[in-house]
Design a protein around this motif. Structure first.
Motif, short mmCIF file in Angstrom:
data_model
loop_
_atom_site.label_atom_id
_atom_site.label_comp_id
_atom_site.label_asym_id
_atom_site.label_seq_id
_atom_site.Cartn_x
_atom_site.Cartn_y
_atom_site.Cartn_z
N ASP A 354 0.81 -1.21 0.00
CA ASP A 354 0.00 0.00 0.00
C ASP A 354 0.85 1.27 0.00
O ASP A 354 0.32 2.38 0.02
CB ASP A 354 -0.96 0.01 1.19
N TRP A 356 3.27 1.93 2.38
CA TRP A 356 3.71 2.27 3.73
C TRP A 356 4.35 1.04 4.35
O TRP A 356 3.78 -0.06 4.30
CB TRP A 356 2.54 2.76 4.58
N ASP A 358 5.35 -1.71 6.85
CA ASP A 358 4.75 -2.39 7.99
C ASP A 358 5.86 -3.00 8.85
O ASP A 358 7.04 -2.95 8.50
CB ASP A 358 3.78 -3.45 7.49
N LEU A 376 0.39 -3.44 10.89
CA LEU A 376 0.18 -2.72 9.64
C LEU A 376 0.27 -1.21 9.87
O LEU A 376 -0.34 -0.66 10.80
CB LEU A 376 -1.19 -3.05 9.04
N ASN A 377 1.01 -0.55 9.00
CA ASN A 377 1.19 0.90 9.05
C ASN A 377 -0.13 1.58 8.68
O ASN A 377 -0.71 1.31 7.61
CB ASN A 377 2.30 1.29 8.08
N GLN A 378 -0.59 2.49 9.53
CA GLN A 378 -1.85 3.19 9.30
C GLN A 378 -1.68 4.53 8.59
O GLN A 378 -2.66 5.28 8.44
CB GLN A 378 -2.56 3.40 10.63
N ASP A 380 -0.43 7.22 9.52
CA ASP A 380 -0.62 8.41 10.35
C ASP A 380 0.35 8.41 11.54
O ASP A 380 0.11 9.07 12.54
CB ASP A 380 -2.06 8.48 10.86
N ARG A 382 1.06 5.63 13.21
CA ARG A 382 0.71 4.53 14.10
C ARG A 382 0.63 3.21 13.33
O ARG A 382 0.49 3.19 12.11
CB ARG A 382 -0.64 4.80 14.78
N PHE A 383 0.72 2.11 14.08
CA PHE A 383 0.57 0.77 13.54
C PHE A 383 -0.65 0.10 14.18
O PHE A 383 -1.00 0.39 15.32
CB PHE A 383 1.81 -0.09 13.84
N ASP A 384 -1.24 -0.84 13.43
CA ASP A 384 -2.35 -1.62 13.93
C ASP A 384 -1.94 -3.09 13.97
O ASP A 384 -1.44 -3.63 12.97
CB ASP A 384 -3.57 -1.44 13.01
#
Length: 532
Positions: A354, A356, A358, A376-378, A380, A382-384
């Motif tokens: 995508d 970004w 991760d 996963l890179n959000q 913004d 932050r990571f999820d």
């Protein structure tokens, strides 16, 4: 395969000096073997992202040790165009698996050349140290280390003594880079002394930095550095141009809260070569049980960020150079990666294409609920944590981790080392966006692997990404030697390279969803699009 040839205009040089010439652009309209099949295998958005294909791919490597030391090196050792996999076994034999180009691997036909039986060997990094076009191996062990010279894909010979790069201590980290930009790769070997108060007069307790003499031999410059800083229980290290000034600096991850070390490359002088410890003034000293380290521009602001693993915490140091100062701030909690486990290998890579980067974190468990993690890179800052649905939520201990694209479908796969167990190959099934990958080749003043090259891309939406070619990162291994970019929805990308000698080359707009080969632009050398 259909080949179209056309003459390229000379690439623009952004430094003083003669303008380099480029030869012919070769564009391939073919796809890798099995490409249509891979498209058919792309999962739906809710499917798991990775699948364990170890058995079906033919990889069978066990590991047994008295400490958690696994090692993985990815390179095209037989130069057939497909990435191969070398793994260390510690008390078990080390093994090399050759990629057959059809999704499967075959054991190296001369296994004794790489076995190192009972060698107590862990970390490893692959690189072409003698610029002959064939990737070699440096393997860190508890006792004698090994520099294995690649005999053009048919075997290896141990050149450790002849090259002068042995180390009799407990070696734990390996990384390659051209520190002095003379066109030859230099070597870092990080040691983990057995005592918390090691004898500083014993070289087995000290990290070693070996400069290449350009003839296959090396000499150590560690005597120029502070011994106490070289004896800080290293577990991982990475060369990176941290300040983006055109030379390779060195970041060392030290265990047991000794504080990490950032050696800034300050060039010739100091009785040999100047490396300055700038850890405290840059905020990179931040103590932890530092186990693995990775470098990337996860927030896409144009400078490097550092992530390293530890016990009970995982650390993200966000670079501030884009904001005007070579300084790093602790951002792991805010970024959402502060996972309570024993962390080992770490990787920044674009798992879903995508655009970004991760984060993968290898762990050993503090409880039954702890597993390896995928964040996963959000986009913004932050990571999820998506581990539960990732296909990577194993309960077995993992240490070494490296990425590669073994099937050439444009999605980065994971090779993982599970200590006192085995190794696993994990196929990426993510239904991501477009992508672009580049293999770099040095010539003349640039090392053959082009280690240290910076590649920047820009997409029509104004997005920019930065990658650096490295040899030695994470914990215990080296990734496939190429740069890979996820592009999301972008259907074109403009590419520029800064080679290790400072030459800046604009490649213009390249085709997406393809691999490309870029050779250092000396007269008569090709730039090829779409190599297979």
């Amino acid at each position: 395969m259909v080949i179209e040839a056309q003459t390229l205009t000379p690439h623009r040089r952004l430094l003083d000096g003669p303008q380099p010439q480029c030869g012919v652009c070769i564009r391939s309209q073919s796809r890798p073997v099995g490409w249509l099949l891979m498209l058919a295998l792309v999962p739906t958005a809710n499917a798991q992202m990775f699948a364990d294909v170890t058995s079906s791919a033919g990889i069978d490597a066990t590991h047994w040790a008295d400490k958690p030391a696994t090692g993985i090196a990815i390179a095209d050792f037989d130069r057939n165009g497909w990435p191969d996999v070398f793994v260390t076994g510690y008390f078990e034999d080390s093994k090399l698996f050759l990629n057959q180009g059809n999704g499967s691997f075959a054991p190296f036909p001369a296994p004794a050349a790489v076995a190192l039986p009972n060698g107590r060997c862990g970390s490893v990094a692959a690189a072409d140290y003698d610029n002959d076009g064939w990737p070699d191996l440096y393997i860190a062990c508890w006792g004698s280390n090994h520099l294995l010279h690649n005999l053009h894909g048919v075997g290896f010979t141990d050149m450790t003594a002849a090259a002068g790069v042995d180390n009799q201590g407990r070696s734990e980290a390996v990384a390659w880079a051209d520190i002095n930009n003379d066109g030859w790769l230099d070597l870092f070997v990080g040691n983990h002394p057995l005592s918390s108060q090691p004898d500083l007069g014993d070289p087995r307790n000290l990290d070693q930095i070996f400069l290449s003499d350009g003839d296959g031999s090396f000499h150590s410059i560690s005597s120029l550095l502070e011994p106490a800083t070289l004896a800080k229980l290293v577990l991982a290290a990475v060369f990176t141009d941290i300040d983006l000034d055109g030379d390779q600096d060195l970041y060392v991850a030290n265990d047991k809260h000794y504080g990490n070390t950032l050696w800034r490359n300050d060039g010739p002088g100091c009785g040999g070569w100047c490396l300055t410890d700038v850890s405290l003034v840059t905020g990179t000293e931040r103590p932890a049980y530092s186990m693995g380290v990775t470098v990337g521009d996860y927030d896409r602001d144009g400078d490097w960020d550092l992530i390293y693993s530890s016990i009970h915490e995982q650390v993200l140091l966000q670079g501030q150079q884009a904001q005007g100062e070579l300084r790093f701030v602790d951002y792991g909690v805010a970024a959402g990666i502060d996972y309570n486990a024993i962390g080992w290998g770490v990787l920044l890579f674009d798992a879903n294409n995508d655009g970004w980067e991760d984060l993968f974190l290898a762990t050993s468990q503090l409880s039954a609920s702890n597993t390896d993690r995928l964040f996963l890179n959000q986009a913004d800052g932050r990571f999820d944590d998506i581990t539960a649905d990732s296909g990577l939520a194993r309960t077995g201990p993992t240490q070494a981790a490296a990425w590669l694209d073994y099937d050439r479908d444009g999605r980065l796969d994971l090779m993982l080392g599970h200590y006192n167990l085995a190794y696993s190959l994990n196929h990426n099934l993510a239904p991501g966006g477009h992508w672009l990958a580049i293999r770099l080749e040095g010539n003349g003043p640039v090392n053959r692997d082009a280690i240290g090259s910076l590649v920047r891309i820009s997409t029509p939406d104004g997005g920019q990404q930065l990658r650096e070619l490295r040899a030695g990162e994470s914990r215990g291994g080296s990734n496939e030697p190429m740069v890979h970019f996820g592009l999301g929805a972008a259907t074109s990308a403009t590419v520029a390279i800064r080679w290790p000698d400072g030459l800046e080359q604009e490649l213009g707009q390249l085709d997406v969803d393809q691999y490309h080969l870029a050779a250092y632009p000396v007269p008569g050398v090709l730039f090829a699009q779409g190599f297979e």
